[in-house]
Write an enzyme that holds these catalytic residues in place. Structure first.
Site, mmCIF file in Angstrom:
data_model
loop_
_atom_site.group_PDB
_atom_site.id
_atom_site.type_symbol
_atom_site.label_atom_id
_atom_site.label_comp_id
_atom_site.label_asym_id
_atom_site.label_seq_id
_atom_site.Cartn_x
_atom_site.Cartn_y
_atom_site.Cartn_z
ATOM 1 N N LYS A 113 0.819 -1.208 0.000
ATOM 2 C CA LYS A 113 0.000 0.000 0.000
ATOM 3 C C LYS A 113 0.859 1.267 0.000
ATOM 4 C CE LYS A 113 -4.232 -2.129 1.315
ATOM 5 N NZ LYS A 113 -3.801 -3.506 1.608
HETATM 6 C C1 PLP Z 1 -4.414 -4.639 0.974
HETATM 7 C C2 PLP Z 1 -3.618 -5.904 0.878
HETATM 8 C C3 PLP Z 1 -3.961 -6.937 -0.032
HETATM 9 C C4 PLP Z 1 -5.191 -6.889 -0.904
HETATM 10 O O1 PLP Z 1 -5.105 -5.928 -1.930
HETATM 11 P P1 PLP Z 1 -6.418 -5.419 -2.691
HETATM 12 O O2 PLP Z 1 -5.980 -4.252 -3.469
HETATM 13 O O3 PLP Z 1 -7.393 -5.063 -1.598
HETATM 14 O O4 PLP Z 1 -6.927 -6.540 -3.524
HETATM 15 C C5 PLP Z 1 -3.130 -8.046 -0.108
HETATM 16 N N1 PLP Z 1 -2.046 -8.161 0.689
HETATM 17 C C6 PLP Z 1 -1.700 -7.209 1.576
HETATM 18 C C7 PLP Z 1 -0.512 -7.422 2.438
HETATM 19 C C8 PLP Z 1 -2.470 -6.044 1.704
HETATM 20 O O5 PLP Z 1 -2.121 -5.102 2.598
#
Ligand code: PLP
Length: 469
Positions: A113
């Protein structure tokens, strides 16, 4: 480049307007009127670019209301050395045969993120200054998103963050990561309740339109277009690193929850990037896998959502999925509107008539991974390659193996580092994961957090008093 809503009820808007908005006024999600195309020639000319240089090129196709020199500066600040722990920003780490990891977790909070949030932090600050206004971001977090937002917005001018987290329910590492921030514009509110109750408080406050306007409340949730478009960049980066000539195909495997990350892959593919398969991996919460297997989309209730050992994928409805469905039904906004109306009356919709196109036209395949799969994959990957992966990445490594094809590189998106999920790593391997050197001191730093009751009024008072106006 103008943006429209998946439900057809929004006047076309420029990038900077959709950037600061959440949902479109008609309840839909913003998308560009069309996807800019990148020719094989242009793609080849990008091979020598650094990550921030590539990001400037790709984002420039979507952002035409920020001067390109300014955009370049913002992007270079977002992906600067010192923000990301790897000189490449996104390293590619070979695992075995043609399978490699695309390292998206070198940022300050050790999860993918950061890739989008760091860009968002820079453009928010720029755009708010340009408009001579302020914004108070309010959100709830059980870990990853909240800390990525705080690290991206700490110390930024014109913006403050109010992040609610469930008191006593995050790991020691997550608490240390968030609560050790001493920046005056970051407010950690630990609510004596569970995550859903934090979320309810946020909904109550941002649903109070007078309060929202008075306190200039905003959000940085996963439907934000700025986040989606920033993620498109690393699909191009991965392709450029995994190939040596034009036209070669690459598959990507993505651990999925809200469909944000893999949607960016769909967009890269729609721009002409030679992506063969987009392999969607879910955990036990397999709403999306079910859709790609059956054509039926059936979101679940909070009670039907399992708490798993890949917690950032524990979702009951995939908030970005509407953007893909818009493309799938031929960009027919009336149809999208009808489908989402049906969701609220019937609880599902059926697009099984489109099933033949899922893979043939869009490259999508899907699979599920369970707790036992996760543990086994972490253990086996370590034994076979010496690389320790986190539980979310493990879900994708497991499903990727079911869809890998001879001669086609498979890039698995590494969405977090194992250090964040010590308990599961210990269960899988018998040992705690190493904490990256630069974070060794984190847990001994002083923490700054306001503990509150599960009470909307207490939170409202705090925000009213501390909002940047
Ligand atoms: C947010 C997240 C996901 C999922 O990603 P999306 O964009 O919601 O599909 C997968 N792995 C981790 C570690 C995350 O923080």
């Amino acid at each position: 480049m103008k943006y429209i809503s998946t439900r057809g009820g929004m006047m076309p808007l420029p990038f900077s307007d959709v950037l600061l908005e959440g949902l479109a006024p008609d309840g839909g999600l913003a998308l560009p009127e069309s996807f800019p195309q990148v020719s094989a020639e242009t793609l080849e000319s990008w091979r020598q670019l650094s990550y921030p240089e590539l990001a400037t090129q790709v984002l420039g196709l979507y952002v035409d209301d920020i001067p390109s020199e300014t955009l370049s500066k913002l992007v270079h600040a977002a992906y600067a050395p010192g923000v990301f722990n790897d000189a490449q920003v996104v390293p590619v780490k070979p695992l075995y045969e043609q399978t490699s990891l695309l390292g998206l977790s070198e940022g300050p909070t050790l999860a993918f993120k950061d890739m989008a949030m760091q860009f968002l932090g820079q453009v928010f600050e720029y755009e708010l200054a340009r408009r001579n206004t302020t914004l108070n971001i309010i959100g709830a977090t059980s870990g990853d998103t909240g800390s990525a937002a705080e690290y991206a917005l700490r110390g930024k001018k014109g913006v403050a963050v109010f992040m609610l987290s469930p008191y006593g329910r995050m790991s020691a590492f997550q608490r240390a990561q968030m609560y050790s921030l001493q920046d005056q514009n970051i407010h950690n509110l630990a609510v004596k309740g569970v995550f859903d109750q934090c979320q309810d408080i946020v909904k109550a406050l941002s649903g109070d339109l007078a309060f929202k306007a008075d306190c200039r409340l905003g959000a940085v949730n996963s439907i934000n277009w700025g986040r989606i478009v920033a993620q498109v960049v690393y699909y191009f980066w991965g392709w450029l690193r995994a190939t040596s000539q034009a036209g070669q195909q690459v598959s990507f495997a993505v651990p999925s929850g809200n469909f944000g990350n893999i949607l960016s892959g769909h967009i890269a593919r729609s721009m002409g990037l030679p992506i063969r398969r987009l392999v969607l991996a879910t955990n036990e919460n397999n709403v999306l896998e079910e859709f790609f297997r059956t054509g039926i989309y059936r979101p679940r209730s909070a009670e039907q959502t399992h708490a798993t050992s890949s917690p950032s994928m524990d979702i009951s409805r995939a908030s970005n999925f509407e953007r893909f469905v818009f493309d799938l039904v031929g960009r027919d906004a009336e149809r999208v509107k009808a489908l989402w109306a049906q969701l609220s009356t019937d609880g599902y919709f059926d697009l099984s008539a489109y099933k033949p196109q899922f893979e043939a036209q869009y490259g999508f395949v899907a699979g599920v991974s369970s707790h036992a799969d996760r543990l086994r994959t972490i253990r086996e990957t370590l034994a076979r390659t010496g690389v320790l992966i986190d539980p979310h990445t493990a879900d994708a490594v497991k499903v990727a193996a079911e869809h890998v094809e001879p001669g086609i590189p498979m890039l698995v998106l590494e969405t977090a580092l194992p250090a964040k999920f010590g308990e599961t790593i210990q269960e899988a391997t018998g040992q705690l994961p190493p904490v990256p050197e630069h974070l060794g001191e984190l847990q001994s730093l002083e923490q700054r957090v306001q503990v509150m009751d599960n009470d909307v009024e207490q939170v409202r008072e705090y925000v009213r008093k501390h909002a940047l106006l």
